[in-house]
Design an enzyme around this catalytic site. Structure first.
Site, mmCIF file in Angstrom:
data_model
loop_
_atom_site.group_PDB
_atom_site.id
_atom_site.type_symbol
_atom_site.label_atom_id
_atom_site.label_comp_id
_atom_site.label_asym_id
_atom_site.label_seq_id
_atom_site.Cartn_x
_atom_site.Cartn_y
_atom_site.Cartn_z
ATOM 1 N N THR A 195 12.833 -3.379 -0.713
ATOM 2 C CA THR A 195 11.971 -4.091 -1.671
ATOM 3 C C THR A 195 11.825 -3.316 -2.979
ATOM 4 O O THR A 195 12.018 -3.869 -4.069
ATOM 5 C CB THR A 195 10.576 -4.355 -1.056
ATOM 6 N N THR A 210 3.521 4.369 -9.909
ATOM 7 C CA THR A 210 2.427 5.161 -9.332
ATOM 8 C C THR A 210 2.528 6.626 -9.738
ATOM 9 O O THR A 210 3.628 7.126 -10.007
ATOM 10 C CB THR A 210 2.489 5.041 -7.791
ATOM 11 N N ASP A 211 1.395 7.315 -9.699
ATOM 12 C CA ASP A 211 1.405 8.762 -9.955
ATOM 13 C C ASP A 211 2.030 9.536 -8.787
ATOM 14 O O ASP A 211 2.329 10.717 -8.914
ATOM 15 C CB ASP A 211 -0.016 9.287 -10.227
ATOM 16 N N GLU A 212 2.220 8.852 -7.638
ATOM 17 C CA GLU A 212 2.717 9.563 -6.455
ATOM 18 C C GLU A 212 4.160 10.039 -6.637
ATOM 19 O O GLU A 212 4.627 10.909 -5.897
ATOM 20 C CB GLU A 212 2.548 8.687 -5.199
ATOM 21 N N LYS A 230 9.489 4.440 -5.072
ATOM 22 C CA LYS A 230 8.962 4.118 -6.408
ATOM 23 C C LYS A 230 9.638 5.001 -7.460
ATOM 24 O O LYS A 230 9.963 4.543 -8.562
ATOM 25 C CB LYS A 230 7.445 4.301 -6.462
ATOM 26 N N ILE A 267 12.049 -10.862 -4.123
ATOM 27 C CA ILE A 267 12.827 -10.118 -5.135
ATOM 28 C C ILE A 267 14.060 -9.446 -4.543
ATOM 29 O O ILE A 267 14.952 -9.034 -5.282
ATOM 30 C CB ILE A 267 11.965 -9.057 -5.885
ATOM 31 N N TYR A 311 -8.233 11.328 7.671
ATOM 32 C CA TYR A 311 -7.025 12.076 8.038
ATOM 33 C C TYR A 311 -7.244 13.571 7.814
ATOM 34 O O TYR A 311 -7.742 13.986 6.751
ATOM 35 C CB TYR A 311 -5.829 11.637 7.192
#
Ligand code: NAD
Ligand code: TYD
Length: 350
Positions: A101, A131-133, A160, A61, A213
């Site tokens: 990308t 995304t919710d991020e 995003k 893409i 983490y």
């Protein structure tokens, strides 16, 4: 007959979306466009690869010329765009790859759609999967709604968020029929084992340390991937133009609690003594900029389009573990990288 371009269809969520559309809509032609990066795996789609309404195209893409040529030759009716670099840890190491990308790739697709649909957007839809991020991080309280301000922290979520803004800009500026959904963390089969759940399953199975983490106190809101694919189906077909929907499972888990549950399930499935797998839990240095908590309010999707998650987490997790334990070959190919050379070679020669 509708011809739908699904990008990123060889990845985790994309493969579930492709499978759903190929099986549920025999009158649609589904074209799966994927670059087959390390995360793209055509072995995810062996059950539908010979379906008469399915075709795979290997393409990138980020290549604007290739995207324009494809739109010109294929005359797509709609796009469902999932192709992306998707792992936060990789975005911390190489942010530029995510800009190229996720931002430029998305803009290339928007340009191609705008150019070849020539202002006739009737029944031509550009669906952007996000995304919710993008909303950043929550404290102990609250949930993300569709009106929460964007506040991304990682290079992944920043890329995003940027792509979401471009999609909205193309709707507002050029009238392109766009919809966006922002979903919480997915889990299920065919998930690349660099993300928490499949990585932990694979490591537990192989008696390797399970890296947690920081203190393991970060919270994620987990949704079964097939429920996400169903939400995309519903939104794609029913949402009004320009709308955004949050998708989530109302299923928050602290990472350490989730890993402990997974260890319990693995002990049972592998016939290990209770507590055996949990010995593999290893606390490691925290991720830089690690978002504390994500939680999605998907009331709008529930009220307007009647979507609710179908599967309880414990059941879904057990199902997911079963999938990984019975699909050894998939897991071994993915972890050794064999799938890439095998499938990439096949398509490079075409
Ligand atoms: P994934 O990494 O498993 O799959 C991404 C796919 O995109 C791969 O098949 C890869 O080969 C392809 N791809 C990457 N770069 C490409 C390029 N330049 N050209 C063509 N194809 C390319 O990702 P995923 O977890 O399936 O996520 C899919 C989408 O859903 C992403 O847009 C992601 O941001 C979004 N999302 C993911 C989650 C999650 O929990 N995984 C949650 C919400 C939203
Ligand atoms: P991940 O699956 O990478 O998804 P995301 O970062 O997009 O939410 O990580 C989920 C959570 O698990 C996140 O809080 C980071 C944490 N994590 C670990 O503790 N150990 C690991 O090995 C990984 C990959 C993630």
């Amino acid at each position: 007959m509708k011809k739908i371009l699904i990008t990123g269809g060889a990845g985790f969520i994309g493969s579930h979306v492709v499978r759903r559309f190929v099986n549920n809509y025999p009158n649609y032609q589904i074209v799966n466009l994927d670059k087959l990066t390390y995360a793209g795996n055509l072995a995810n789609l062996t059950d539908v690869e010979n379906s008469p309404n399915y075709r795979f195209v290997k393409a990138d893409i980020t290549d604007a010329t290739a995207m324009n040529e494809l739109f010109e030759s294929e005359n797509f009716d709609s796009v469902i765009h999932l192709a992306a670099e998707s792992h936060v840890d990789r975005s911390i190491t190489d942010p530029t790859a995510f800009v190229i990308t996720n931002v430029i790739g998305t803009v290339n697709l928007l340009n191609a759609a705008r150019e070849y649909w020539k202002g006739d957007y009737n029944k031509k839809r550009f669906y952007h999967v996000s995304t919710d991020e993008v909303y950043g991080a929550l404290g102990e309280e609250g949930m993300f709604t569709e009106t929460t301000s964007y506040d991304p922290h990682s290079p992944y979520s920043a890329s995003k968020a940027s792509s979401d803004h471009f999609v909205r800009a193309y709707h507002d500026t050029y009238g392109l029929d766009c919809v966006i959904s922002n979903c919480s963390n997915n889990y299920g089969s065919h998930h690349f084992p660099e993300k928490l759940i499949p990585l932990a399953i694979n490591n537990i199975k192989n008696n390797k340390p399970v890296p947690v983490y920081g203190k393991g106190e970060n919270v994620r809101d987990w949704l079964w991937v097939e429920d996400h694919a169903r939400a995309i189906d519903v939104i794609f077909h029913q949402a009004k133009t320009g709308q955004t929907y949050n998708i989530g499972g109302h299923n928050e888990w602290k990472n350490i609690d989730l890993i402990n549950l997974l260890c319990q399930i693995m002990d049972e499935k592998l016939g290990r003594e209770a507590g055996e797998s949990a010995k593999l839990i290893t606390y490691v240095t925290d991720r830089a900029g690690h978002d504390l908590r994500y939680a999605i309010d998907s009331t709008k999707l529930q009220n307007e389009l009647d979507w609710v998650p179908s599967l309880q987490f414990e059941e879904g997790l057990a199902k997911t573990v079963d999938w990984y334990l019975t699909n050894n070959e998939w897991l071994e190919n993915v972890t050794s990288g064999n799938y890439q050379s095998y499938y990439a070679k096949q398509y490079d020669n075409k």
